[in-house]
Design a protein around this motif. Structure first.
Motif, PDB file in Angstrom:
ATOM      1  N   ASP A  38      47.475   7.321  22.949  1.00  0.00           N
ATOM      2  CA  ASP A  38      46.544   8.359  22.494  1.00  0.00           C
ATOM      3  C   ASP A  38      47.041   9.033  21.228  1.00  0.00           C
ATOM      4  OD1 ASP A  38      44.537   8.061  24.372  1.00  0.00           O
ATOM      5  OD2 ASP A  38      45.417   9.488  25.773  1.00  0.00           O
ATOM      6  N   TYR A  42      45.229   8.622  17.747  1.00  0.00           N
ATOM      7  CA  TYR A  42      44.689   9.831  17.113  1.00  0.00           C
ATOM      8  C   TYR A  42      45.083   9.893  15.641  1.00  0.00           C
ATOM      9  CZ  TYR A  42      43.834  14.812  16.282  1.00  0.00           C
ATOM     10  OH  TYR A  42      43.396  16.015  15.778  1.00  0.00           O
ATOM     11  N   TRP A  54      43.056   4.530  28.190  1.00  0.00           N
ATOM     12  CA  TRP A  54      42.132   4.730  29.309  1.00  0.00           C
ATOM     13  C   TRP A  54      42.505   3.848  30.495  1.00  0.00           C
ATOM     14  CZ3 TRP A  54      38.949   6.687  32.564  1.00  0.00           C
ATOM     15  CH2 TRP A  54      38.160   5.866  33.374  1.00  0.00           C
ATOM     16  N   ILE A 105      43.072  14.466  34.628  1.00  0.00           N
ATOM     17  CA  ILE A 105      43.142  14.050  33.224  1.00  0.00           C
ATOM     18  C   ILE A 105      42.421  12.722  33.021  1.00  0.00           C
ATOM     19  CG2 ILE A 105      44.748  13.248  31.433  1.00  0.00           C
ATOM     20  CD1 ILE A 105      46.604  15.538  32.247  1.00  0.00           C
ATOM     21  N   TRP A 108      38.764  13.516  32.970  1.00  0.00           N
ATOM     22  CA  TRP A 108      38.460  14.115  31.664  1.00  0.00           C
ATOM     23  C   TRP A 108      38.396  13.027  30.596  1.00  0.00           C
ATOM     24  CZ3 TRP A 108      42.311  17.893  28.851  1.00  0.00           C
ATOM     25  CH2 TRP A 108      41.699  18.443  27.730  1.00  0.00           C
ATOM     26  N   ARG A 109      39.344  12.112  30.662  1.00  0.00           N
ATOM     27  CA  ARG A 109      39.385  10.999  29.693  1.00  0.00           C
ATOM     28  C   ARG A 109      38.143  10.124  29.817  1.00  0.00           C
ATOM     29  NH1 ARG A 109      39.162   8.414  26.086  1.00  0.00           N
ATOM     30  NH2 ARG A 109      40.670   7.161  24.967  1.00  0.00           N
ATOM     31  N   ILE A 112      35.341  11.897  28.033  1.00  0.00           N
ATOM     32  CA  ILE A 112      35.551  11.752  26.589  1.00  0.00           C
ATOM     33  C   ILE A 112      35.174  10.340  26.149  1.00  0.00           C
ATOM     34  CG2 ILE A 112      37.311  11.660  24.774  1.00  0.00           C
ATOM     35  CD1 ILE A 112      38.819  13.857  26.360  1.00  0.00           C
ATOM     36  N   LEU A 120      39.448  11.797  19.975  1.00  0.00           N
ATOM     37  CA  LEU A 120      40.001  12.584  21.083  1.00  0.00           C
ATOM     38  C   LEU A 120      40.156  14.029  20.624  1.00  0.00           C
ATOM     39  CD1 LEU A 120      42.920  10.421  22.551  1.00  0.00           C
ATOM     40  CD2 LEU A 120      40.713  10.895  23.593  1.00  0.00           C
ATOM     41  N   SER A 123      42.943  19.204  22.367  1.00  0.00           N
ATOM     42  CA  SER A 123      43.274  19.795  23.666  1.00  0.00           C
ATOM     43  C   SER A 123      43.646  18.707  24.676  1.00  0.00           C
ATOM     44  CB  SER A 123      42.110  20.634  24.197  1.00  0.00           C
ATOM     45  OG  SER A 123      40.932  19.853  24.277  1.00  0.00           O
ATOM     46  N   TYR A 124      43.021  17.549  24.566  1.00  0.00           N
ATOM     47  CA  TYR A 124      43.379  16.437  25.445  1.00  0.00           C
ATOM     48  C   TYR A 124      44.780  15.926  25.126  1.00  0.00           C
ATOM     49  CZ  TYR A 124      43.369  12.040  27.929  1.00  0.00           C
ATOM     50  OH  TYR A 124      43.719  11.017  28.773  1.00  0.00           O
ATOM     51  N   ALA A 127      47.166  18.302  26.624  1.00  0.00           N
ATOM     52  CA  ALA A 127      47.294  18.068  28.069  1.00  0.00           C
ATOM     53  C   ALA A 127      48.186  16.864  28.333  1.00  0.00           C
ATOM     54  CB  ALA A 127      45.915  17.866  28.695  1.00  0.00           C
ATOM     55  N   GLY A 128      48.081  15.856  27.486  1.00  0.00           N
ATOM     56  CA  GLY A 128      48.950  14.685  27.627  1.00  0.00           C
ATOM     57  C   GLY A 128      50.415  15.036  27.434  1.00  0.00           C
TER      58      GLY A 128
END
Length: 165
Positions: A38, A42, A54, A105, A108-109, A112, A120, A123-124, A127-128
């Motif tokens: 991720d 990103y 994922w 999570i 949530w993923r 997303i 992404l 905030s994700y 969290a990671g």
């Protein structure tokens, strides 16, 4: 009732060696690799890494429950001595909490992934990173239970059976 259970070996287990560490190392690798994918995805804008992440989180979500089942069995058979009880209880509580955190999570993923598969939110990613910190602390506790307290090692099991610990 004990007549129907398999006998315990030198590790105080009904099977040859601990299974929990094998499964939990798989979970650890999947989670840490997902977070890494991720972060790299990103910053490089490579959305294919989001797909890798994922699937890693999805498999980790299923696998952590298997790790918890074996962890509970092996913790129950460990007969921990007083010095190890606090860390074993903390490790157990964090393990159960991690199952919920990882599942949340991953959910949530999934949302997303459906809404914006090529990006992404930061905030994700945050969290990671928090998840990574919790996993690292859990690794520390697990290592302490094995390498400091020696749970399920033959010498500690023998000392516990003889009443030395």
């Amino acid at each position: 009732m004990e007549n129907y259970l398999p006998p315990l070996n030198n590790h105080n287990l009904p099977y040859p060696d601990t299974i929990h560490p094998i499964v939990v190392h798989f979970v650890i690798a999947m989670v840490l690799f997902a977070v890494l994918c991720d972060i790299i995805g990103y910053f490089t804008k490579n959305s294919r890494l989001f797909e890798v992440s994922w699937w890693n989180m999805t498999i980790a979500t299923v696998s952590i429950f298997i790790a918890i089942v074996f962890g509970q069995i092996e913790a129950g058979l460990a007969n921990p001595y007083i010095a190890a009880v606090s860390d074993l209880n903390t490790h157990t509580i964090i393990g159960w909490a991690l199952s919920g955190i990882i599942a949340t999570i991953t959910g949530w993923r999934y949302v997303i992934r459906l809404r914006t598969p090529d990006t992404l939110p930061t905030s994700y990613l945050g969290a990671g990173l928090v998840l990574t910190a919790i996993v690292c602390f859990q690794i520390y506790l697990g290592d302490k239970l094995v390498w400091i307290y020696g749970l399920h090692s033959e010498s500690v099991v023998e000392a516990t059976r003889q009443g030395i610990l």
